[in-house]
Scaffold this motif. Structure first.
Motif, short mmCIF file in Angstrom:
data_model
loop_
_atom_site.label_atom_id
_atom_site.label_comp_id
_atom_site.label_asym_id
_atom_site.label_seq_id
_atom_site.Cartn_x
_atom_site.Cartn_y
_atom_site.Cartn_z
N GLY A 110 0.83 -1.19 0.00
CA GLY A 110 0.00 0.00 0.00
C GLY A 110 0.87 1.25 0.00
N VAL A 111 0.63 2.13 -0.94
CA VAL A 111 1.40 3.37 -1.08
C VAL A 111 0.55 4.52 -0.54
CG1 VAL A 111 2.67 4.85 -2.67
CG2 VAL A 111 2.43 2.41 -3.17
N ILE A 112 1.07 5.26 0.42
CA ILE A 112 0.35 6.39 1.01
C ILE A 112 0.91 7.69 0.44
CG2 ILE A 112 -0.41 7.51 3.13
CD1 ILE A 112 -1.25 4.57 2.91
N VAL A 113 0.02 8.55 -0.08
CA VAL A 113 0.48 9.81 -0.65
C VAL A 113 0.24 10.95 0.35
CG1 VAL A 113 0.18 9.08 -3.04
CG2 VAL A 113 -1.71 10.21 -1.87
N SER A 114 1.18 11.88 0.38
CA SER A 114 1.17 12.95 1.39
C SER A 114 0.51 14.23 0.89
CB SER A 114 2.60 13.29 1.81
OG SER A 114 3.35 13.74 0.69
N LYS A 115 0.18 14.28 -0.41
CA LYS A 115 -0.41 15.49 -0.98
C LYS A 115 -1.32 15.10 -2.13
CE LYS A 115 3.77 16.83 -1.90
NZ LYS A 115 4.98 17.58 -2.32
N PRO A 116 -2.27 15.96 -2.49
CA PRO A 116 -3.14 15.65 -3.62
C PRO A 116 -2.34 15.56 -4.92
CG PRO A 116 -4.04 17.46 -2.31
CD PRO A 116 -2.64 17.24 -1.84
N LEU A 117 -2.79 14.70 -5.82
CA LEU A 117 -2.14 14.54 -7.12
C LEU A 117 -3.17 14.69 -8.23
CD1 LEU A 117 0.16 11.43 -6.50
CD2 LEU A 117 0.90 13.81 -6.76
N LYS A 118 -2.86 15.49 -9.23
CA LYS A 118 -3.70 15.63 -10.41
C LYS A 118 -2.79 15.83 -11.62
CE LYS A 118 -7.39 16.10 -12.94
NZ LYS A 118 -8.18 14.89 -13.29
N MET A 119 -2.94 14.98 -12.63
CA MET A 119 -2.10 15.03 -13.82
C MET A 119 -0.62 15.09 -13.42
SD MET A 119 -4.28 14.69 -16.20
CE MET A 119 -3.23 14.97 -17.64
N ALA A 120 -0.24 14.22 -12.52
CA ALA A 120 1.11 14.26 -11.93
C ALA A 120 2.15 13.74 -12.91
CB ALA A 120 1.14 13.43 -10.65
N SER A 121 3.33 14.35 -12.85
CA SER A 121 4.49 13.80 -13.55
C SER A 121 5.07 12.68 -12.68
CB SER A 121 5.55 14.88 -13.75
OG SER A 121 6.07 15.30 -12.50
N ARG A 122 5.99 11.92 -13.23
CA ARG A 122 6.62 10.86 -12.44
C ARG A 122 7.37 11.43 -11.25
NH1 ARG A 122 6.68 5.93 -14.82
NH2 ARG A 122 8.51 5.28 -13.63
N GLU A 123 8.02 12.57 -11.44
CA GLU A 123 8.74 13.20 -10.33
C GLU A 123 7.78 13.67 -9.26
OE1 GLU A 123 11.98 16.78 -9.47
OE2 GLU A 123 11.13 16.53 -11.47
N LEU A 232 -8.61 11.45 -11.99
CA LEU A 232 -9.22 12.30 -10.97
C LEU A 232 -8.13 12.83 -10.05
CD1 LEU A 232 -8.90 10.12 -8.57
CD2 LEU A 232 -11.22 9.47 -9.12
N THR A 233 -8.51 13.72 -9.16
CA THR A 233 -7.57 14.21 -8.15
C THR A 233 -7.45 13.18 -7.05
OG1 THR A 233 -8.16 16.52 -8.61
CG2 THR A 233 -7.07 16.05 -6.51
N VAL A 234 -6.25 12.69 -6.85
CA VAL A 234 -6.00 11.71 -5.80
C VAL A 234 -5.91 12.47 -4.48
CG1 VAL A 234 -4.43 9.93 -4.95
CG2 VAL A 234 -4.74 10.25 -7.42
N PRO A 235 -6.82 12.22 -3.53
CA PRO A 235 -6.79 12.99 -2.28
C PRO A 235 -5.56 12.71 -1.43
CG PRO A 235 -8.89 11.85 -2.57
CD PRO A 235 -7.94 11.28 -3.58
N ARG A 236 -5.18 13.70 -0.66
CA ARG A 236 -4.10 13.54 0.32
C ARG A 236 -4.43 12.38 1.26
NH1 ARG A 236 -3.49 15.48 5.58
NH2 ARG A 236 -1.32 15.67 6.27
N LEU A 237 -3.42 11.62 1.61
CA LEU A 237 -3.52 10.45 2.49
C LEU A 237 -4.38 9.34 1.90
CD1 LEU A 237 -3.61 12.06 6.06
CD2 LEU A 237 -1.65 11.24 4.74
N SER A 238 -4.41 9.26 0.58
CA SER A 238 -5.01 8.10 -0.08
C SER A 238 -4.04 6.93 -0.04
CB SER A 238 -5.33 8.42 -1.55
OG SER A 238 -6.38 9.34 -1.66
#
Length: 287
Positions: A110-123, A232-238
């Motif tokens: 499980g990967v936890i993201v710390s910030k919202p992501l939308k149209m994110a680059s790999r970096e 879609l926008t990936v919510p913070r802490l998804s």
């Protein structure tokens, strides 16, 4: 750093591991409170309740029925996802409630993201990773039939419209109470680095049913985050799960089934942790 959530003296708390102790913090990853407690004095819970759970489907060759990763990537075309509800999350030691048709483990990262992501680059995707946890995408394969139906569809083989069986959505087999165990902690990205070469294993009733490496995954973590953020926008802490590896001795891995078995179910990922949950069968209600 390993981030934990726990219950101690009837109260919930958060912190990080330091040896056999937990250094308490103000919220997950927050400032230290100055208090410590021994880990064997607390009950660990799921490290967090994610904002959303995006599960990756058939992300290893054996789950597609092949051995070659390049062939599997061509067959899959792009990462495939389905959703689980955050309310299904349970933590270490909590009971998985199985329907009478039984359950199977699916060991995943499980990967936890710390910030919202939308149209994110790999970096951007890479920099958004808070950390990793062990996730068990518990599945009830016997319930899939309840979401199948018949409809008139055009057969891609001959171009004719005919009555066909449609598999349906991943609902009754995936979204059931207790079907999202996670934990026992979150290993932060700066501690773990990348997830290549990690041994992944599941054990059900003392029998090893899955064993392989994270290298088997067709699409990597950054691929998955980028793809979801296109939709879609990936919510913070998804939580975004990586998908599972294949099963031992399975002729058709995606339909690998177990009988209803009341036993411990263990999933573990090297360098991340081991997650153990007892399975109880609901014998009072029909599926």
């Amino acid at each position: 750093m390993k981030l934990v959530s726990f219950i101690w003296r009837g109260e919930t708390g958060t912190g990080y591991l330091k040896g056999d102790s937990i250094v308490m913090t103000q919220g997950l990853g927050g400032r230290e409170t100055g208090e410590e407690v021994k880990i064997d004095q607390v009950k660990l819970t799921a490290p967090l309740i994610p904002s959303a759970i995006f599960c990756t489907l058939v992300n290893s060759p054996r789950m597609l029925g092949v051995e070659d990763k390049r062939e599997a990537r061509e067959m899959l075309g792009s990462p495939k996802f389905f959703l689980k509800l955050p309310q299904l999350v349970i933590g270490p030691g909590d009971v998985i409630l199985a329907p009478q048709s039984g359950v199977r483990p699916e060991v995943e990262i499980g990967v936890i993201v710390s910030k919202p992501l939308k149209m994110a680059s790999r970096e951007e995707a890479r920099n958004a990773i808070l950390g990793y946890t062990v996730f068990n995408d518990v599945t009830a394969p016997g319930e899939m039939k309840e979401d199948m139906y018949y409809a008139y569809r055009r057969d891609p083989m001959d171009g004719k419209v005919k009555k066909m069986a449609v598999r349906g959505s991943h609902f009754r087999n995936k979204n059931r109470d207790t079907f999202a165990p996670m934990g026992p902690w979150i290993v932060t990205a700066d501690e773990l680095g990348d997830i290549t070469g990690l041994t992944m294993r599941s054990i059900y009733g003392d029998v090893v049913v899955q064993e392989g490496k994270s290298d088997e995954l067709i699409y990597g973590v950054e691929d998955l985050l980028v793809e979801v953020s296109k939709v879609l926008t990936v919510p913070r802490l998804s939580l975004i799960s990586t998908g599972t590896i294949g099963y031992r001795g399975a002729e058709e891995a995606s339909e690998y089934k177990f009988q209803a078995l009341e036993a411990n179910l263990v999933v573990e990922v090297e360098k991340i942790g081991k997650l153990e949950n007892p399975v109880k069968v609901d014998r009072h209600h029909q599926s």
